[in-house]
Design a protein around this motif. Structure first.
Motif, PDB file in Angstrom:
ATOM      1  N   ALA A  22       0.837  -1.206   0.000  1.00 25.54           N
ATOM      2  CA  ALA A  22       0.000   0.000   0.000  1.00 25.54           C
ATOM      3  C   ALA A  22       0.863   1.244   0.000  1.00 25.54           C
ATOM      4  CB  ALA A  22      -0.928   0.021   1.214  1.00 25.54           C
ATOM      5  N   ILE A  23       0.417   2.233  -0.735  1.00 19.47           N
ATOM      6  CA  ILE A  23       1.005   3.568  -0.688  1.00 19.47           C
ATOM      7  C   ILE A  23      -0.005   4.485  -0.016  1.00 19.47           C
ATOM      8  CG2 ILE A  23       1.720   5.588  -2.027  1.00 19.47           C
ATOM      9  CD1 ILE A  23       2.833   3.701  -4.130  1.00 19.47           C
ATOM     10  N   ILE A  24       0.447   5.222   0.968  1.00 21.42           N
ATOM     11  CA  ILE A  24      -0.374   6.235   1.637  1.00 21.42           C
ATOM     12  C   ILE A  24       0.100   7.590   1.143  1.00 21.42           C
ATOM     13  CG2 ILE A  24      -1.261   7.059   3.836  1.00 21.42           C
ATOM     14  CD1 ILE A  24      -1.532   4.022   3.541  1.00 21.42           C
ATOM     15  N   VAL A  25      -0.760   8.347   0.510  1.00 23.03           N
ATOM     16  CA  VAL A  25      -0.407   9.687   0.046  1.00 23.03           C
ATOM     17  C   VAL A  25      -0.900  10.686   1.088  1.00 23.03           C
ATOM     18  CG1 VAL A  25      -0.576  11.400  -1.791  1.00 23.03           C
ATOM     19  CG2 VAL A  25      -0.573   8.957  -2.350  1.00 23.03           C
ATOM     20  N   GLY A  26       0.027  11.222   1.864  1.00 22.80           N
ATOM     21  CA  GLY A  26      -0.303  12.150   2.939  1.00 22.80           C
ATOM     22  C   GLY A  26       0.041  11.559   4.287  1.00 22.80           C
ATOM     23  N   GLY A  27       0.953  12.215   5.007  1.00 18.57           N
ATOM     24  CA  GLY A  27       1.433  11.677   6.278  1.00 18.57           C
ATOM     25  C   GLY A  27       1.011  12.490   7.475  1.00 18.57           C
ATOM     26  N   SER A  28      -0.193  13.086   7.418  1.00 20.92           N
ATOM     27  CA  SER A  28      -0.717  13.764   8.589  1.00 20.92           C
ATOM     28  C   SER A  28      -1.546  12.757   9.391  1.00 20.92           C
ATOM     29  CB  SER A  28      -1.529  14.990   8.175  1.00 20.92           C
ATOM     30  OG  SER A  28      -1.922  15.758   9.295  1.00 20.92           O
ATOM     31  N   TYR A  29      -2.512  13.224  10.169  1.00 18.65           N
ATOM     32  CA  TYR A  29      -3.196  12.373  11.136  1.00 18.65           C
ATOM     33  C   TYR A  29      -3.906  11.182  10.485  1.00 18.65           C
ATOM     34  CZ  TYR A  29      -2.369  16.779  13.507  1.00 18.65           C
ATOM     35  OH  TYR A  29      -1.783  17.915  13.995  1.00 18.65           O
ATOM     36  N   ALA A  30      -4.667  11.419   9.422  1.00 16.23           N
ATOM     37  CA  ALA A  30      -5.381  10.325   8.762  1.00 16.23           C
ATOM     38  C   ALA A  30      -4.411   9.349   8.113  1.00 16.23           C
ATOM     39  CB  ALA A  30      -6.356  10.883   7.730  1.00 16.23           C
ATOM     40  N   GLY A  31      -3.411   9.873   7.418  1.00 12.80           N
ATOM     41  CA  GLY A  31      -2.447   9.005   6.756  1.00 12.80           C
ATOM     42  C   GLY A  31      -1.634   8.182   7.735  1.00 12.80           C
ATOM     43  N   LEU A  32      -1.203   8.799   8.829  1.00 13.81           N
ATOM     44  CA  LEU A  32      -0.455   8.066   9.856  1.00 13.81           C
ATOM     45  C   LEU A  32      -1.301   6.940  10.442  1.00 13.81           C
ATOM     46  CD1 LEU A  32       1.165  11.089  11.719  1.00 13.81           C
ATOM     47  CD2 LEU A  32       2.412   9.329  10.453  1.00 13.81           C
ATOM     48  N   SER A  33      -2.575   7.231  10.692  1.00 15.00           N
ATOM     49  CA  SER A  33      -3.453   6.236  11.280  1.00 15.00           C
ATOM     50  C   SER A  33      -3.687   5.069  10.324  1.00 15.00           C
ATOM     51  CB  SER A  33      -4.784   6.893  11.661  1.00 15.00           C
ATOM     52  OG  SER A  33      -5.645   5.990  12.300  1.00 15.00           O
ATOM     53  N   ALA A  34      -3.888   5.378   9.036  1.00 15.95           N
ATOM     54  CA  ALA A  34      -4.072   4.316   8.042  1.00 15.95           C
ATOM     55  C   ALA A  34      -2.813   3.459   7.924  1.00 15.95           C
ATOM     56  CB  ALA A  34      -4.421   4.932   6.689  1.00 15.95           C
ATOM     57  N   ALA A  35      -1.662   4.122   7.867  1.00 11.50           N
ATOM     58  CA  ALA A  35      -0.402   3.396   7.726  1.00 11.50           C
ATOM     59  C   ALA A  35      -0.138   2.492   8.922  1.00 11.50           C
ATOM     60  CB  ALA A  35       0.750   4.385   7.547  1.00 11.50           C
ATOM     61  N   MET A  36      -0.536   2.941  10.112  1.00 14.93           N
ATOM     62  CA  MET A  36      -0.312   2.149  11.320  1.00 14.93           C
ATOM     63  C   MET A  36      -1.034   0.804  11.245  1.00 14.93           C
ATOM     64  SD  MET A  36       1.119   2.026  14.374  1.00 14.93           S
ATOM     65  CE  MET A  36       1.445   3.679  15.010  1.00 14.93           C
ATOM     66  N   GLN A  37      -2.274   0.820  10.774  1.00 18.44           N
ATOM     67  CA  GLN A  37      -3.026  -0.436  10.687  1.00 18.44           C
ATOM     68  C   GLN A  37      -2.363  -1.403   9.718  1.00 18.44           C
ATOM     69  OE1 GLN A  37      -5.379  -0.377  13.017  1.00 18.44           O
ATOM     70  NE2 GLN A  37      -4.817   1.783  13.242  1.00 18.44           N
ATOM     71  N   LEU A  38      -1.933  -0.899   8.586  1.00 16.32           N
ATOM     72  CA  LEU A  38      -1.281  -1.742   7.578  1.00 16.32           C
ATOM     73  C   LEU A  38       0.081  -2.227   8.059  1.00 16.32           C
ATOM     74  CD1 LEU A  38      -2.457   0.424   4.644  1.00 16.32           C
ATOM     75  CD2 LEU A  38      -2.710  -2.069   4.650  1.00 16.32           C
ATOM     76  N   ALA A  39       0.807  -1.376   8.766  1.00 16.00           N
ATOM     77  CA  ALA A  39       2.117  -1.767   9.293  1.00 16.00           C
ATOM     78  C   ALA A  39       1.971  -2.889  10.306  1.00 16.00           C
ATOM     79  CB  ALA A  39       2.807  -0.561   9.926  1.00 16.00           C
ATOM     80  N   ARG A  40       0.950  -2.785  11.145  1.00 16.37           N
ATOM     81  CA  ARG A  40       0.743  -3.804  12.171  1.00 16.37           C
ATOM     82  C   ARG A  40       0.211  -5.115  11.582  1.00 16.37           C
ATOM     83  NH1 ARG A  40       1.233  -3.118  17.141  1.00 16.37           N
ATOM     84  NH2 ARG A  40      -0.477  -4.532  17.680  1.00 16.37           N
ATOM     85  N   ALA A  41      -0.282  -5.049  10.364  1.00 12.68           N
ATOM     86  CA  ALA A  41      -0.657  -6.265   9.643  1.00 12.68           C
ATOM     87  C   ALA A  41       0.543  -6.833   8.875  1.00 12.68           C
ATOM     88  CB  ALA A  41      -1.811  -5.983   8.691  1.00 12.68           C
ATOM     89  N   ARG A  42       1.708  -6.256   9.130  1.00 10.59           N
ATOM     90  CA  ARG A  42       2.977  -6.706   8.545  1.00 10.59           C
ATOM     91  C   ARG A  42       3.008  -6.570   7.020  1.00 10.59           C
ATOM     92  NH1 ARG A  42       6.371  -8.692  12.270  1.00 10.59           N
ATOM     93  NH2 ARG A  42       5.496  -9.258  14.307  1.00 10.59           N
ATOM     94  N   ARG A  43       2.334  -5.578   6.533  1.00 10.12           N
ATOM     95  CA  ARG A  43       2.372  -5.271   5.105  1.00 10.12           C
ATOM     96  C   ARG A  43       3.442  -4.218   4.830  1.00 10.12           C
ATOM     97  NH1 ARG A  43      -0.502  -8.810   1.777  1.00 10.12           N
ATOM     98  NH2 ARG A  43      -2.135  -9.757   3.086  1.00 10.12           N
ATOM     99  N   ARG A  44       3.943  -4.198   3.619  1.00  8.90           N
ATOM    100  CA  ARG A  44       4.968  -3.224   3.228  1.00  8.90           C
ATOM    101  C   ARG A  44       4.265  -1.937   2.811  1.00  8.90           C
ATOM    102  NH1 ARG A  44       8.253  -3.618  -0.634  1.00  8.90           N
ATOM    103  NH2 ARG A  44       9.994  -2.701   0.533  1.00  8.90           N
TER     104      ARG A  44
END
Length: 305
Positions: free
Chosen positions: A12-34
């Motif tokens: 997954a690519i997250i475009v935008g690293g503010s609050y929403a983007g950080l939160s989305a990325a956290m879920q994917l990271a904890r699912a051990r996805r790149r």
């Protein structure tokens, strides 16, 4: 950061690293996805010193919340952070290509747009300089700190009536029509019932903390001034073919309850997918988008209706 890491395909690519983007990325990271996060460092609330209404973080520095979130996210080794602006995004087979302005391109199976919006303020002298400090858009974020003082609403259109009718819970309110609005009889009655004063003389400029100077020379001292900005969304969603809806402040990306856009595999969260938002709502939307993007990698992506 290693170049070979950036050339690989991501889940997954997250475009935008503010609050929403950080939160989305956290879920994917904890699912051990790149995960790749692309961020230009332009948070919408960068002008505000403090954030309010976010449980456990009420009154915290807005920038500190974002910085802490990034530090926690980057503790996961499967996350790459790329500074820059996503210039283009397009579907490519079962995934997506995202290119930066400098020409670097990345691929992913899923795409999460957390781009936020850009605020366009009325051209009133002194207004933009006070944006986020004494000129605001969200009463839930900033109203309480005005200590029930004098509050102004600078009209920009019909939704300013909604603003004016809400704000008496936070102080005594004056609605400055500023040639942008003329309430009808029923609206004037509603304003009177909420004890909202109506000022028809146009505004010349803003001085002091949030003092409104009218064109006839009068000055009205305020604890804070609220204004509905016009918001502009990133062009990426439209490029990808995502449906957009017209809200009272501007276009926003149409999503379903799981933050899926109308394009399969593209999710959108935060202010880009809301009529109006806050840090708390952005974090919640981001968490849902991240979870939904992860599950779509397993069960397949279904676009919003």
């Amino acid at each position: 950061m290693h170049t070979n890491q950036l050339n690989d395909e991501f889940d997954a690519i997250i475009v935008g690293g503010s609050y929403a983007g950080l939160s989305a990325a956290m879920q994917l990271a904890r699912a051990r996805r790149r995960v790749l996060v692309i961020d230009a460092g332009q948070r919408r609330n960068r002008y505000a010193t403090h954030s309010h209404g976010f449980l456990t973080q009420d009154g915290s520095s807005a920038s500190a919340i974002a910085a802490d979130g990034k530090a926690q996210l980057m503790a996961y080794p499967n996350v790459i952070w790329q500074e820059g602006t996503a210039a283009t995004a397009m579907a490519n087979g079962d995934g997506f290509d995202v290119a930066l302005h400098d020409g670097h391109a990345f691929q992913a199976r899923r795409l999460v747009l957390a781009t936020g919006v850009v605020d366009d303020l009325p051209p009133v002298e002194g207004l933009a300089e006070r944006w986020g400090s004494s000129v605001f858009h969200c009463p839930y974020c900033h109203g309480y700190e005005l200590e029930q003082g004098a509050i102004g609403v600078l009209a920009t259109g019909p939704m300013s009536l909604h603003h004016a009718l809400m704000l008496p819970d936070w102080g005594s309110v004056t609605l400055f029509l500023n040639d942008a609005l003329e309430p009808d009889e029923a609206q004037l009655k509603a304003l009177a019932e909420r004890a909202v004063a109506v000022e028809r003389t146009p505004v010349a400029r803003i001085e002091g903390r949030a003092d409104v100077v009218l064109r006839d020379g009068r000055s009205i001292a305020l604890a804070g001034l609220f204004v509905m900005s016009r918001t502009h969304n990133s062009p990426l969603a439209a490029e990808l073919g995502c449906a957009l809806d017209e809200g009272p402040m501007g276009l926003y990306v149409r999503t379903d309850a799981r933050q899926a856009s109308t394009v399969a595999g593209v999710f959108c969260c935060g202010d880009a997918a809301r009529i109006a938002g806050s840090v708390a709502l952005a974090v919640a939307d981001g968490a849902m988008a991240g979870v939904a993007a992860h599950q779509s990698l397993i069960f397949g992506a279904v676009p919003a209706a």
